[in-house]
Design a protein around this motif. Sequence first.
Motif, PDB file in Angstrom:
ATOM      1  N   GLN A   1       0.815  -1.216   0.000  1.00 13.59           N
ATOM      2  CA  GLN A   1       0.000   0.000   0.000  1.00 13.59           C
ATOM      3  C   GLN A   1       0.846   1.263   0.000  1.00 13.59           C
ATOM      4  N   SER A   2       2.169   1.129   0.077  1.00 14.72           N
ATOM      5  CA  SER A   2       3.050   2.294   0.190  1.00 14.72           C
ATOM      6  C   SER A   2       3.366   2.891  -1.172  1.00 14.72           C
ATOM      7  N   GLU A   3       3.728   4.176  -1.171  1.00 15.25           N
ATOM      8  CA  GLU A   3       4.098   4.871  -2.401  1.00 15.25           C
ATOM      9  C   GLU A   3       5.405   4.321  -2.963  1.00 15.25           C
ATOM     10  N   ARG A   4       6.353   3.985  -2.077  1.00 20.12           N
ATOM     11  CA  ARG A   4       7.633   3.437  -2.529  1.00 20.12           C
ATOM     12  C   ARG A   4       7.420   2.152  -3.337  1.00 20.12           C
ATOM     13  N   TYR A   5       6.536   1.293  -2.859  1.00 24.04           N
ATOM     14  CA  TYR A   5       6.257   0.034  -3.558  1.00 24.04           C
ATOM     15  C   TYR A   5       5.654   0.307  -4.932  1.00 24.04           C
ATOM     16  N   ARG A   6       4.685   1.232  -4.998  1.00 24.48           N
ATOM     17  CA  ARG A   6       4.014   1.518  -6.273  1.00 24.48           C
ATOM     18  C   ARG A   6       5.014   2.054  -7.296  1.00 24.48           C
ATOM     19  N   VAL A   7       5.902   2.966  -6.846  1.00 28.07           N
ATOM     20  CA  VAL A   7       6.890   3.546  -7.767  1.00 28.07           C
ATOM     21  C   VAL A   7       7.827   2.465  -8.287  1.00 28.07           C
ATOM     22  N   MET A   8       8.341   1.615  -7.371  1.00 27.73           N
ATOM     23  CA  MET A   8       9.269   0.563  -7.797  1.00 27.73           C
ATOM     24  C   MET A   8       8.586  -0.441  -8.713  1.00 27.73           C
ATOM     25  N   LYS A   9       7.334  -0.768  -8.410  1.00 25.14           N
ATOM     26  CA  LYS A   9       6.600  -1.728  -9.232  1.00 25.14           C
ATOM     27  C   LYS A   9       6.374  -1.165 -10.633  1.00 25.14           C
ATOM     28  N   ASN A  10       6.030   0.127 -10.704  1.00 24.45           N
ATOM     29  CA  ASN A  10       5.808   0.762 -12.005  1.00 24.45           C
ATOM     30  C   ASN A  10       7.094   0.862 -12.816  1.00 24.45           C
ATOM     31  N   ASN A  11       8.225   0.895 -12.120  1.00 27.57           N
ATOM     32  CA  ASN A  11       9.515   0.959 -12.806  1.00 27.57           C
ATOM     33  C   ASN A  11      10.044  -0.422 -13.183  1.00 27.57           C
ATOM     34  N   GLY A  12       9.230  -1.463 -12.953  1.00 23.67           N
ATOM     35  CA  GLY A  12       9.597  -2.797 -13.376  1.00 23.67           C
ATOM     36  C   GLY A  12      10.464  -3.574 -12.410  1.00 23.67           C
ATOM     37  N   CYS A  13      10.552  -3.148 -11.159  1.00 21.36           N
ATOM     38  CA  CYS A  13      11.369  -3.861 -10.177  1.00 21.36           C
ATOM     39  C   CYS A  13      10.718  -5.192  -9.808  1.00 21.36           C
ATOM     40  N   THR A  14      11.544  -6.189  -9.557  1.00 22.48           N
ATOM     41  CA  THR A  14      11.029  -7.492  -9.139  1.00 22.48           C
ATOM     42  C   THR A  14      10.704  -7.467  -7.652  1.00 22.48           C
ATOM     43  N   ASP A  15       9.954  -8.474  -7.201  1.00 25.69           N
ATOM     44  CA  ASP A  15       9.623  -8.559  -5.778  1.00 25.69           C
ATOM     45  C   ASP A  15      10.887  -8.688  -4.931  1.00 25.69           C
ATOM     46  N   GLU A  16      11.876  -9.397  -5.448  1.00 27.32           N
ATOM     47  CA  GLU A  16      13.129  -9.555  -4.706  1.00 27.32           C
ATOM     48  C   GLU A  16      13.832  -8.210  -4.533  1.00 27.32           C
ATOM     49  N   GLU A  17      13.849  -7.411  -5.591  1.00 23.46           N
ATOM     50  CA  GLU A  17      14.478  -6.083  -5.520  1.00 23.46           C
ATOM     51  C   GLU A  17      13.716  -5.168  -4.560  1.00 23.46           C
ATOM     52  N   ILE A  18      12.394  -5.267  -4.584  1.00 25.92           N
ATOM     53  CA  ILE A  18      11.584  -4.437  -3.690  1.00 25.92           C
ATOM     54  C   ILE A  18      11.821  -4.836  -2.235  1.00 25.92           C
ATOM     55  N   ASN A  19      11.839  -6.134  -1.953  1.00 22.69           N
ATOM     56  CA  ASN A  19      12.080  -6.589  -0.578  1.00 22.69           C
ATOM     57  C   ASN A  19      13.461  -6.167  -0.088  1.00 22.69           C
ATOM     58  N   ARG A  20      14.455  -6.223  -0.997  1.00 24.74           N
ATOM     59  CA  ARG A  20      15.803  -5.808  -0.617  1.00 24.74           C
ATOM     60  C   ARG A  20      15.826  -4.310  -0.305  1.00 24.74           C
ATOM     61  N   ALA A  21      15.091  -3.523  -1.099  1.00 24.06           N
ATOM     62  CA  ALA A  21      15.057  -2.073  -0.875  1.00 24.06           C
ATOM     63  C   ALA A  21      14.393  -1.732   0.455  1.00 24.06           C
ATOM     64  N   PHE A  22      13.340  -2.480   0.791  1.00 19.69           N
ATOM     65  CA  PHE A  22      12.645  -2.202   2.050  1.00 19.69           C
ATOM     66  C   PHE A  22      13.449  -2.672   3.267  1.00 19.69           C
ATOM     67  N   ALA A  23      14.467  -3.466   3.041  1.00 21.27           N
ATOM     68  CA  ALA A  23      15.309  -3.941   4.147  1.00 21.27           C
ATOM     69  C   ALA A  23      16.637  -3.192   4.218  1.00 21.27           C
ATOM     70  N   THR A  24      16.840  -2.212   3.334  1.00 23.56           N
ATOM     71  CA  THR A  24      18.094  -1.459   3.296  1.00 23.56           C
ATOM     72  C   THR A  24      17.941  -0.116   4.002  1.00 23.56           C
ATOM     73  N   PRO A  25      18.781   0.178   5.007  1.00 25.34           N
ATOM     74  CA  PRO A  25      18.680   1.474   5.711  1.00 25.34           C
ATOM     75  C   PRO A  25      18.953   2.645   4.764  1.00 25.34           C
ATOM     76  N   VAL A  26      18.153   3.687   4.896  1.00 33.47           N
ATOM     77  CA  VAL A  26      18.320   4.902   4.087  1.00 33.47           C
ATOM     78  C   VAL A  26      18.086   6.120   4.978  1.00 33.47           C
TER      79      VAL A  26
END
Length: 745
Positions: A361-386
């Motif tokens: 439901q997050s904006e970060r997920y929608r943007v990454m999904k629209n940019n063609g990111c895989t679920d693995e890439e999205i999960n890695r991004a959500f687990a990376t400190p920023v």
Amino acid sequence: MPPIEDLQNPINRYATQVYSADGQLMGTWSMSRENRVMVDYSEISPSLIQALVATEDERFYEHSGIDFYALGRAVIKRGLLRQKNAGGGSTITQQLAKQLFSETAHSTMERALQKPIEWVIAVKLERNYTKDEIIAMYLNYFDFLHNAVGIKTAANTYFSKEPSELTATESATLVGLCKNPSYFNPVRYPERSLERRNVVLGQMLKAGYLTREEFDSCRQVPLNLRFHVADHNDGEATYFRDFLRRYMTAKKPVRSDYPEWNHVKFHMDSLYWESDPLYGWCNKNVKRNGEKYNIYTDGLKVYTTIDSRLQHYAEQACHEHIVNYLQPEFNKSNRSKPNAPYSRNLSQADIQKILQRNVRQSERYRVMKNNGCTDEEINRAFATPVPMTVFTYHGEKDTTMTPMDSIRYYKSFLRTGFYSMEPRTGAVKAYVGGLNFQYFAYDMATEGRRQVGSTIKPFLYSLAMENGMTPCDEVPNIQETYMVNGQPWTPRNGSRARYGEMVTLKWGLQQSNNWISAYLMMHRLTPSGFVTLLNNYGIRNPEIVPSPALCLGPCEITVAEMASAYTAFVNHGIRSAPMYVTKIVDNEGNVLAEFKPRLNEVISGLAADKMLYMLRAVVDGGTAGRLRFRYKLTAPLGGKTGTTNSNSDGWFMGVTPKLVSACWVGGDDRDIHFDSMAYGQGASMALPIFALYMKSVYADPTLPYSQEDQFDIPSDFDPCHSEDDMQIVDGPEDSEEAVMQQIFN
């Protein structure tokens, strides 16, 4: 050249102003850079007009749009002699023509071609408007920077004043911006602005508007800015202003515009469209030219029922209880939870499922999904400190955390909704949808639906009163198992006090006893009759279906609906629908719409009096007793606490002779809650907000609410007699018309 019709009626782009019932400007609705609020010439400080004329057009009252003397001086000194300080040749009227009708020039030649057109327009403006109107129009249109378009917004932005209150030095500061707002910006370049202000004061001295002594005194005064940018997210009643904006601009509901899972909202919006003239007002009404109203540009004045003082006390009470007390206790309890902020009763798999839903439901997920990111890439991004900036109640904080941790962080904040209205008219006096609109925009006053728990019981008891029962009737206080659709149902209760005894209904409601409610539903009433009654109370959620368990409050209802329903207990059985606006006025002062109370009879006056008797007993000797012994409120009060399973929702409904209030406190998800009843019950989570609110209201002598106010109950009222036992005298005093007349009186 613009058409003559445009010159006679310049294109207005004024913000709509939203006023409280006590005359305070609560905020405006506007386009992003068109935050203009029109003020009349009479509402502008004389010193501001003098400063403008002395600096921008000293012969303003002598020319007819073009000052040929100033124009010639500018041509000779600036054009031929190259004197940069020679002054310009444009009059105030020409500058207004430029603001109204000229696009931004992209070259010197383009600007030169615009000039003759502006001269002609200026002359026509002078023919169509008085000098005073031109001055007012100029100041209403000028952009003073920082979203301060127009003098009313500018005076408030830079000095927190009305245009009529500006001093000579403040007026000179604002007029100094007219030469070049960016260059003389008093916030960014205070020294440069001060120098320009003193030049304006010098022009006022030269024109005779200031004496030498006044000039010498004024030029020593510092800028004294009280700067704040006008923002829809700031100030009080932010949730209410946003709700009202959406409410008034709503379109006629069309089923295809709603997602399949949100059929409840479609159902409710359809009801509002048909029953409330304010809902969709902009799309139900048209202007003289046939266009629909636009609250962002039409310069309307919307007079609401909100009282700014009650609104302040409500927001203050919510902040004091939750931010200063409840949230720290919740944070403390979360330190020992491995699954914080979620309940320790959930498994790790359950929590991961919830978190993944929030990720999607997050904006970060929608943007990454629209940019063609895989679920693995999205999960890695959500687990990376920023690096990120997060909200705290003490200001924003820069930190580093993973996006997944930020979801947990924001979920750890408790939410609240508070709503207070007058029972006789339905006028909503205070509206709190949350604690910070910028970070938690979801409105828990009218949008959020949560299970109501025991606060539903007075509705059930009122149905019993309508069916001939009284508060003094006795029923067995025992746990029973009922067969419902072939399945056993055994209601649980939080206490075994007086188990096995015959107890009165008054005692049952005082103690919020579940066994008594189940007994009434299964032995004296019917689920279908109860649902019909709930609909009459204004609770129209189509997902509420007849069920015996309904008597314990598993259904989801908004805070606003609960407050409106409880007005019937104070109002002789007549429910008041919420009224948010009293009238709407256009920018010429014409009243476009007036709104009146919308009432419907739910229960008889006698049944309402019986309910009021029992609700007062809840405060005087039941679950809401801390209103007396802890908060020392002595006024006549009624109330009802409510707590849902696992302490997911804490409720309190409070009734006084002149105000009915509803309060909810809980987590963003139902699985976020206190694990102990000490903090998780409605009497601990929600009741204190009502108590703090009413203490402030009663302490304010400027408000028409007093602890001496009394409920309107007949002096010979006997709660232990049914209607059949009482002598009914037919006549005007008992008619519905008489009751309605009494309400309006």
